[in-house]
Scaffold this active site. Sequence first.
Site, PDB file in Angstrom:
ATOM      1  N   ASP A 205      40.325  45.368  39.451  1.00 49.65           N
ATOM      2  CA  ASP A 205      41.535  45.085  40.212  1.00 49.65           C
ATOM      3  C   ASP A 205      42.556  46.200  40.030  1.00 49.65           C
ATOM      4  O   ASP A 205      42.808  46.650  38.908  1.00 49.65           O
ATOM      5  CB  ASP A 205      42.116  43.750  39.729  1.00 49.65           C
ATOM      6  CG  ASP A 205      43.279  43.275  40.565  1.00 49.65           C
ATOM      7  OD1 ASP A 205      43.127  43.169  41.783  1.00 49.65           O
ATOM      8  OD2 ASP A 205      44.345  42.996  39.988  1.00 49.65           O
ATOM      9  N   GLU A 248      39.181  48.822  43.312  1.00 45.37           N
ATOM     10  CA  GLU A 248      40.207  48.654  44.341  1.00 45.37           C
ATOM     11  C   GLU A 248      41.170  49.833  44.204  1.00 45.37           C
ATOM     12  O   GLU A 248      42.053  49.842  43.351  1.00 45.37           O
ATOM     13  CB  GLU A 248      40.954  47.332  44.151  1.00 45.37           C
ATOM     14  CG  GLU A 248      42.013  47.094  45.221  1.00 45.37           C
ATOM     15  CD  GLU A 248      42.915  45.911  44.914  1.00 45.37           C
ATOM     16  OE1 GLU A 248      43.476  45.349  45.863  1.00 45.37           O
ATOM     17  OE2 GLU A 248      43.066  45.551  43.725  1.00 45.37           O
TER      18      GLU A 248
END
Length: 548
Positions: A205, A248
């Site tokens: 993330d 990401e």
Amino acid sequence: MRLTETADLWWKNAVVYCLDVETFQDGNGDGVGDFVGLTQRIDHLVRLGVTCLWLMPFHPTRERDDGYDITDYYAVDPRLGTLGEFTEFVRTARDRGLRVIADLVVNHTSDHHPWFRDACSGRDARHRDWYVWCDTPPADGPQGVTFPDAEQSLWQYHEPTGQYYFHRFYKEQPDLNITNAAVRDEIARIMGFWMQLGLSGFRVDAVPFLLETAGQVDADDLPDPHAYLADLRAFLGRRNGEAMLLGEVNLPYEETLRFFGDPASGGDELTMCFDFIGMQRTYLAMARQEAAPLADALRERPRPPRDAHWATFVRNHDELTLDKLSKTERDEVFAAFGPEADMQLYGRGLRRRLPPMLDGDRRRIDLAYSLLFTLPGTPVLFYGEEIGMGENLAADGRLAVRTPMQWTPEPTAGFSDAEPARYPRPLTRGAYGPEHVNVRNQAHDPHALLTRMRSFAQGYREAPELAWGHCEVLDAGDPAVLAHLSSTRDGAVLVLHNFADRPATAAPAGVPDGRLTDILTGAAVERTGAPRVELPPYGYRWLRVGEP
């Protein structure tokens, strides 16, 4: 290509499917999805053609950020099951040939995590420097509030200790200090724990925020954050040689390229990075009904290191960000696909799913997913895309696209035996509600979107050139048509997409000699010299060049 080649780097032609356990299937009747329910739905994913499941956070949480505010990295949220049920799920997935990866959310914790509670007990606390503190927010520190509707600053004052702590997201999510060696060791320990239970990697993330050192008082003396990312990848490889890291990274292409790592080693940092720019240009191309925005992105996109890859997507679990488009371009996409203020988020993205954005036009929906499976990269699906689920704009913010999975036409959507009022999120209603959009009704319908998605996944897996080949954007002879050729030493695949609401004739230049065979139907395509292919409005063709 030999299967042994493609299997060795399995992520290069995987079909990845992202889901949230709490909204996928309830197995015990309490109204919340869980691992027991998910396990019973694995065969649906196998039939779809999925080869890798990506689990959104399933750890204990205070639910300030839909599970991304974690209070214990070594446990399963009791609502979702137990560690035993988690390992049963992973074992069952493996039995069906599916690998499992999970979100690695270690750029911040919940403010209720024991580490942060200890850090707040005093300036000399054991975990104090596991977080980022300062007496006065630095003028040269990080900038840009992630959630401008809820936060006005990246620094939160903690009155008992008289200092500010840093939070890139909500104030209830204090950022971890990855410059601290003890924190880095703990992150490796977390990864090792879940790999020991069967995971094949992680979706990392907010990677740039994880590596952020701006604002640290000793930033100039800190080691290169990319060296830390390389250390994590090396640790991953030592524990599980087949494991991968999907990052990401929403940055310009040249900046994103750094996160793959050293090209000389084949890539020693992230295994894959999402192609945010290609996704945004796809929507711009669909809004304009011209191929140029996407064609330009494909030409600009740098080639990753040998063993690394791009991940492509049409929709993800967050807002559909358009932040890399100019304001004028973004306004074009807003006007075409989200003209009402309630459909937009943070002034930079859309909180809608694809089918409602395209007014349910199957031709355009099929075109978008044909692009997903044929553009160079690994396709990533968000749960419900395979049946054309819509959003629920009554839900807050990004939760509009995180509604319960729709399995049957009943009022409960087959998600749970409990009353819908007990569900983690309200069901979608209206034209995209479960009575109209569900797995059961589409499972044996040859014309359903689910059937088409299965054929896309099968065709993609049968044409390794799409994932492994060198991609060249060709002059298609019509501005509405995107033509690209993916080639390996063993073969080539020509793919054509018509973005316009009119018929088009594709006459791509530079296609090698050889017969043309439609990958999706097996039909031969007549060719004498340079190919000329008629495409209906929003039509597409996947054509193998040479012998099948």
